[in-house]
Design an enzyme around this catalytic site. Sequence first.
Site, mmCIF file in Angstrom:
data_model
loop_
_atom_site.group_PDB
_atom_site.id
_atom_site.type_symbol
_atom_site.label_atom_id
_atom_site.label_comp_id
_atom_site.label_asym_id
_atom_site.label_seq_id
_atom_site.Cartn_x
_atom_site.Cartn_y
_atom_site.Cartn_z
ATOM 1 N N VAL A 79 15.857 -22.230 21.821
ATOM 2 C CA VAL A 79 15.661 -23.635 22.191
ATOM 3 C C VAL A 79 16.818 -24.437 21.624
ATOM 4 C CG1 VAL A 79 14.219 -25.679 21.877
ATOM 5 C CG2 VAL A 79 13.142 -23.448 22.233
ATOM 6 N N ALA A 124 19.328 -26.169 17.026
ATOM 7 C CA ALA A 124 18.746 -25.126 17.876
ATOM 8 C C ALA A 124 17.919 -24.189 17.013
ATOM 9 C CB ALA A 124 19.853 -24.339 18.569
ATOM 10 N N LYS A 125 17.168 -23.343 17.642
ATOM 11 C CA LYS A 125 16.438 -22.292 16.928
ATOM 12 C C LYS A 125 16.127 -21.182 17.924
ATOM 13 C CE LYS A 125 14.917 -21.719 12.698
ATOM 14 N NZ LYS A 125 15.548 -22.230 11.484
ATOM 15 N N GLY A 126 16.043 -19.957 17.414
ATOM 16 C CA GLY A 126 15.718 -18.839 18.292
ATOM 17 C C GLY A 126 14.696 -17.937 17.631
#
Length: 435
Positions: A79, A124-126
């Site tokens: 995201v 962001a982050k995943g």
Amino acid sequence: MSERTSDIAGPSYVEPAPVHHNEPNPFESMMARFDKAAEILNLEKGVYEYLQKPVKQVIVSIPIQMDNGEIKVFEGYRVIHDNILGPSKGGIRYAPDVTLDEVKALASWMTWKCAVANIPFGGAKGAVRCDPSKLSKVELEKITRRYTANMFNVFGPESDIPAPDMNTNEQTMAWIMDTYSMHSQRTETAVVTGKPLIIGGSLGRVEATGRGVMISTLEALKKLGLNPSDVTVVVQGFGNVGSISAKLLKAEGCKIIGISDVTGGYYNPKGIEVESAIDYVKQNRTLEGSNFGEKITNEELLELNCDVLVPAAKEDQISADNAGNIKARLIVEGANGPTMSEADEILKEKGIMVIPDILANAGGVTVSYFEWVQNRLGYYWDIDDINKRHDRMMREAFECVYDTANKYKTTMRLGAYIFAIDKVARTLVLRGIYG
Ligand code: NAD
């Protein structure tokens, strides 16, 4: 929530994780502060809506062949909350119960942290929904490489730069760098940070978050008119952030009177030998069985009579139930989200200064930024350079937040959110809306 494997033939099916409703969580606490800061700033409705929603959410399917020959399909997320200040930055976590909602919230958290730290990155982050404790190294490598290949158009040194998070490490970052480089047919070290030193990692990264906690603490003590050698410190959590914060604060003259980990708290009013405790944990994995102090619970530890409390373990440790019993004059949040929003007002009324997570633990992302800069320069700084630049940036970030809090006559927490949201919103307005 555990993975459930279907009994139908063909690839196994990984049950989607449920969205948790009605449970207070650190992300809701973060959003409560975001809303308050937006209100104080009188943020235009359209800008508020823009900043609330992520700009991109990608879900990928990750089929891999397990060691036993079976095909199993995992789900991966990335995201991007925003890329207003620059390429987006944020870690990747592997967890069996991770949800897209959680990743969205963590991505926006990164936006505010990068903005506070004055780093030219968005947030962001995943994540990959898997249980690493049940996977072999080969299976983990396959998952990581397939996830990276599927995210090839998302990741990039100029667009989106991952880093380690829960259950991922230097090795995971090395696989991501290699896979991305194979697809782009050239070595791209700057696509990911938190790499091993030998392939473009940065000196100082391991100590960076604890170092940032130490700098934040020293700056706050100055504002409170306290001398480091006159203060007592209690640190909750004795992992990377907690142990290094304790070690560096002790080196600055503070007396560390309490430490803790998952096995409980250890209290010694005469001062704890932090270096010996670090050696003990290296040998024994935890503080269990040690004699560094009187054994107490983690709950008691938080309420000890001390000047500085550093929660550096996990989220939601300080709530409306125990905030009233906290005796520290200063709380420096090494962990992400250790204080629930319901406790903010109580701590404010008690006159306790709280240095919020998005400022206090930003040392980690600051040195990640240095890693990216060094990769792009192809020139590597020595540890003195790294520490000098890190300390200067942390002090500047502290000052920006302190000035904002004073300007709006509010807490350091809201000051940090106001500073971050204002900066991102003003940049957004200057860049304009395309379309
Ligand atoms: P870690 O796994 O190295 O250490 C965590 C420590 O907390 C361990 O000592 C563990 O025993 C202890 N702990 C776990 N549950 C506990 C409990 N219920 N009560 C007391 N202690 C408990 O993790 P870390 O990297 O030090 O991260 C700690 C916190 O800091 C997390 O919130 C993390 O998100 C945040 N953080 C870490 C970094 C980083 O660079 N490592 C950067 C920013 C924020």
